[in-house]
Design an enzyme around this catalytic site. Structure first.
Site, PDB file in Angstrom:
ATOM      1  CG  ASP A 184      -1.953  -1.045   1.288  1.00  8.28           C
ATOM      2  OD1 ASP A 184      -1.653  -2.201   0.927  1.00  8.28           O
ATOM      3  OD2 ASP A 184      -3.078  -0.747   1.721  1.00  8.28           O
ATOM      4  CE  LYS A 191      -5.163   2.272   2.780  1.00  7.18           C
ATOM      5  NZ  LYS A 191      -3.963   1.633   3.360  1.00  7.18           N
ATOM      6  CE  LYS A 210      -6.746  -1.042   2.944  1.00  6.12           C
ATOM      7  NZ  LYS A 210      -5.364  -1.492   3.252  1.00  6.12           N
TER       8      LYS A 210
END
Length: 229
Positions: free
Chosen positions: A97, A161, A190
């Site tokens: 991430d 995300k 996400k």
């Protein structure tokens, strides 16, 4: 996502069970990994330093280790992000991430951000690793979020995300919908940041999120079970 069909097991499987505090110790990681194994979470979300330690704790469990890169500000060079990504993968990370360079987004340097996304995604995919791109939406205008999502639709990381959870705001239903509408089925979304109860989690899933980053996984599961009786 049709949340009416969820079970406690399938709900847990969308959680990136998170502990990203600066003061995290092995005791914290032991607890995080134990909980992730017990509920069957998708991943533990941690900073890059403890990847090897958590990989050992989760051995043979099926729970992934996710490393946060350039976290939480995103203000490192592309070269540094790539090196950090490569080291995390070498240490055993299953997922990455990374935080975009938010300043470059505010200056609308889209070519730079596409290059950043493409090169980090390529490093991940070369090793069979999932890549998630953190936008940090609290600092972005809606059209900036849309533009980043359009870049992602072209580059095809695995997820985009919403947030780090360390900015001035976290995930919102509006932003999740915008991101999902823009990328369609090309990239998953996400939601992370401020998701601490089942009601919020449910709203994010129904808006199009397919992963939930949260440090409140157990609380959310407990509320879900109580609601379902």
């Amino acid at each position: 996502m049709d949340t009416t069909k969820l079970t406690a097991k399938t709900l847990a499987s969308v959680f990136d069970h998170t502990f990203l505090k600066a003061y995290a110790t092995h005791e914290d990681f032991d607890k995080l990994c134990r909980e992730a194994k017990e509920i069957g979470a998708a991943m533990v979300a941690i900073n890059a330093s403890p990847v090897t330690y958590c990989k050992e704790q989760l051995k043979d469990s099926g729970v992934h280790v996710g490393a946060a890169i350039a976290f939480p500000l995103g203000q490192t060079t592309l070269e540094t992000k790539i090196l950090e990504t490569q080291k995390a993968i070498a240490d055993g990370a299953d997922e990455i991430d990374y935080v975009i360079n938010i300043g470059e987004a505010k200056m609308h340097h889209w070519d730079y951000l596409e290059r950043e996304m493409r090169e980090i995604t390529q490093v991940c995919h070369k090793h069979g690793i999932l890549c998630k791109v953190i936008f940090e939406n609290c600092y972005l205008e809606k059209e900036e979020i849309r533009k980043l999502a359009e870049i992602a639709k072209k580059v095809k990381p695995d997820y985009i995300k919403t947030s780090t959870g360390f900015g001035t705001g976290g995930a919102s239903v509006e932003d999740v919908k915008l991101m999902k509408e823009t990328v369609g089925d090309a990239v998953k979304v996400k939601a992370a940041g401020g998701i601490r109860d089942w009601a919020t989690c449910k709203a994010m899933l129904e808006a199009g999120a397919e992963r939930i980053g949260t440090s409140s996984s157990l609380k959310i599961l407990d509320e879900f079970k109580k609601e379902r009786g």
